[in-house]
Design a protein around this motif. Structure first.
Motif, PDB file in Angstrom:
ATOM      1  N   PHE A  21       0.749  -1.240  -0.073  1.00 13.13           N
ATOM      2  CA  PHE A  21       0.104  -0.083  -0.052  1.00 13.13           C
ATOM      3  C   PHE A  21       0.729   1.176   0.165  1.00 13.13           C
ATOM      4  O   PHE A  21       0.238   2.139  -0.665  1.00 13.13           O
ATOM      5  N   LYS A  22       2.146   1.230   0.687  1.00 13.25           N
ATOM      6  CA  LYS A  22       2.959   2.277   0.346  1.00 13.25           C
ATOM      7  C   LYS A  22       3.355   2.635  -0.978  1.00 13.25           C
ATOM      8  O   LYS A  22       3.357   3.780  -1.458  1.00 13.25           O
ATOM      9  N   LEU A  23       3.723   1.479  -1.718  1.00 14.82           N
ATOM     10  CA  LEU A  23       4.219   1.697  -3.323  1.00 14.82           C
ATOM     11  C   LEU A  23       2.659   2.179  -3.901  1.00 14.82           C
ATOM     12  O   LEU A  23       2.938   2.894  -4.840  1.00 14.82           O
ATOM     13  N   LEU A  24       1.556   1.756  -3.497  1.00 17.48           N
ATOM     14  CA  LEU A  24       0.355   2.259  -4.319  1.00 17.48           C
ATOM     15  C   LEU A  24      -0.140   3.645  -3.860  1.00 17.48           C
ATOM     16  O   LEU A  24      -0.913   4.164  -4.614  1.00 17.48           O
ATOM     17  N   SER A  25       0.725   4.273  -2.889  1.00 15.52           N
ATOM     18  CA  SER A  25       0.493   5.575  -2.352  1.00 15.52           C
ATOM     19  C   SER A  25       1.474   6.396  -2.964  1.00 15.52           C
ATOM     20  O   SER A  25       1.401   7.642  -2.880  1.00 15.52           O
ATOM     21  N   ASP A  26       2.466   5.933  -3.870  1.00 17.33           N
ATOM     22  CA  ASP A  26       3.799   6.857  -4.465  1.00 17.33           C
ATOM     23  C   ASP A  26       3.212   7.208  -5.787  1.00 17.33           C
ATOM     24  O   ASP A  26       3.258   6.438  -6.562  1.00 17.33           O
TER      25      ASP A  26
END
Length: 482
Positions: free
Chosen positions: A143-148
């Motif tokens: 989810f961090k990658l999806l928020s980038d």
């Protein structure tokens, strides 16, 4: 920097891809909270799922390990943990698992709860075969990658399969390198990507299949990811069989309605946090497992409007406060620990507890009303393990109040402490064990919690650690027998 160390990867559960099916198993299991699940009942579940079109068992005899796999998947996704008591396998629902079942018909709330459950998934995991070398929160990273924004707030299936699931730990530097590698992969043509996947076909065929066919599909059904079909890159042969698995450009993104909660969870529970160690040399494994499954953040309750009754919220949060303050992380929470424990003992309808404290006094004075018996509670909040107990000093505290025994509540202690209390009317209980018992009483709406069982265990086990006995009682009373 080489992100992929070897062929080891995350083991993503691939037994169920239908979220509705997983929910049906969870509801069925919960319905047996007071009775054993016999082989006949497990077979009946398979038949029931087949009748409503949720499950098609390839083996007409419907082997019972099929339902056991489903229960394992519930454990993987943090619905609850499994323990063995007197030879019986038990399943104890987590706070988030119970909250999910409460709101299972509300798709908006259940998706937020399931997202939060994913936030608690860690490697090492009590119910996953992922190698012990992995030390991270896998779905926090996803989810961090999806928020980038550099990644356009999306991930392709081939990126997860080729690089993400091979990440063993996360630091800021590793994350930045991961983003760079993903961006480099996006520059490649389908033909170039196909060549890369053929370099280690065995590892990649599993990673592609687990993520694209099972996990992302399950998460889409749960409403925590939006999944869009993309073009086929190539097909990989599965072992020596004639089965081929697809590597695709399928895309996942965070649904708009979950972005605020994702940001709040990341702010308060970072993807960079180090997970708990199942093989922590200073803690019993069961205590670590209890802590992993006790994840219950206030920000979720605010997000789903669960904070309607402040008194109930305080009661639900009390067990977590006991565990939190017992660790005394800042060296300033000892008094808060005493307050939380006082509230905890007052939850027993037949106990009056009053915080005393001060030099020469017990921390909490308690009266067991049913038997007109007094006892003392000593709150040992400590950042490090409790290294010693002065039984003579505790005897003085008991004498002051006319107490018959002392309960020492602590997060952890060195083994030598047991020698300090061996011949004394003192027992130890771990804070996590005490808080878990109270939580399950609250969640099961037991309004009159009786101290009798505690008193019996204490009286029969003076001079020992009673945590295991209390834990077993909790599991026997509230867990499903598998």
């Amino acid at each position: 920097m080489t992100l992929r160390i070897d062929s080891k990867k995350w083991i993503l559960y691939r037994h169920i891809s239908d979220f509705e099916l997983l929910c049906s198993v969870a509801e069925f299991l919960k319905s047996f909270s007071k009775t054993a699940i016999s082989k006949e009942e497990k077979a009946r579940l398979n038949l029931k799922l087949r009748e409503v079109g949720l499950y098609s068992e390839r083996n007409p005899d419907m082997p019972l390990d099929a339902i056991n796999h489903k229960i394992n998947q519930l454990s993987y996704y943090m619905f609850g943990y499994q323990a063995k008591i007197d030879g019986d396998d038990r399943f104890l629902y987590s706070p988030l698992g119970n909250l999910f079942l409460k709101h299972i018909e509300d798709k908006e709330k259940s998706s937020k709860i399931f997202l939060t459950m994913l936030w608690a998934v860690q490697y090492q995991h009590p119910h996953s075969g992922t190698n012990k070398d992995f030390q991270l929160y896998p779905f926090r990273l996803i989810f961090k990658l999806l928020s980038d924004s550099r990644l356009e707030n999306k991930l392709f299936a081939f990126e997860v399969a080729y690089i993400v699931v091979f990440i063993q730990e996360v630091t800021s530097d590793i994350y930045e390198e991961l983003v760079k590698e993903i961006l480099d992969l996006r520059k490649l043509s389908n033909e170039e990507l196909a060549e890369k996947f053929q370099e280690d076909r065995h590892a990649y065929v599993n990673s592609a299949y687990e993520w694209d066919y099972y996990v992302s599909t399950l998460f889409s059904g749960a409403g925590v990811l939006d999944k869009t079909q993309g073009e086929l890159i190539c097909k990989l042969q599965h072992g020596t069989t004639q089965t081929f698995r697809k590597v695709t450009r399928n895309v996942v993104e965070i649904p708009a309605q979950l972005k605020d909660l994702v940001n709040s969870l990341e702010t308060n529970y970072s993807f960079l946090e180090k997970p708990l160690l199942l093989n922590d040399p200073e803690r019993l494994k069961i205590d670590v497992i209890k802590e992993i499954y006790s994840f219950y953040p206030r920000i979720l309750l605010d997000s789903i409007g669960e904070v309607e009754n402040e008194l109930k919220l305080e009661l639900l949060n009390l067990p977590k406060l006991i565990e939190q303050y017992s660790n005394n992380t800042d060296g300033e929470e000892a008094y808060l620990f005493e307050d939380a424990l006082t509230d905890g003992f007052n939850m027993f309808y037949n106990v009056d507890a009053e915080k005393i404290g001060g030099a020469g006094n017990t921390d909490i004075e308690c009266l067991y009303l049913t038997k007109k018996k007094k006892f003392a509670v000593d709150a040992k909040s400590t950042k490090n393990k409790l290294s010693g107990i002065n039984s003579g000093r505790l005897a003085g505290h008991r004498e002051k109040i006319g107490g018959q025994y002392t309960i020492v509540v602590a997060p952890r202690y060195v083994p030598a402490v047991l020698q300090d209390i061996r011949t004394s009317p003192i027992v130890i209980i771990r804070a996590s064990t005490f808080s878990e018992f109270l939580y399950n009483c609250i969640d099961n709406d037991i309004r009159e919690i009786d101290f009798e069982d505690f008193d019996t265990i204490i009286t029969n086990n003076l001079g020992t650690d009673i945590s295991k006995s209390i834990s077993n009682m909790t599991i026997e009373r509230f867990a499903t027998k598998r």
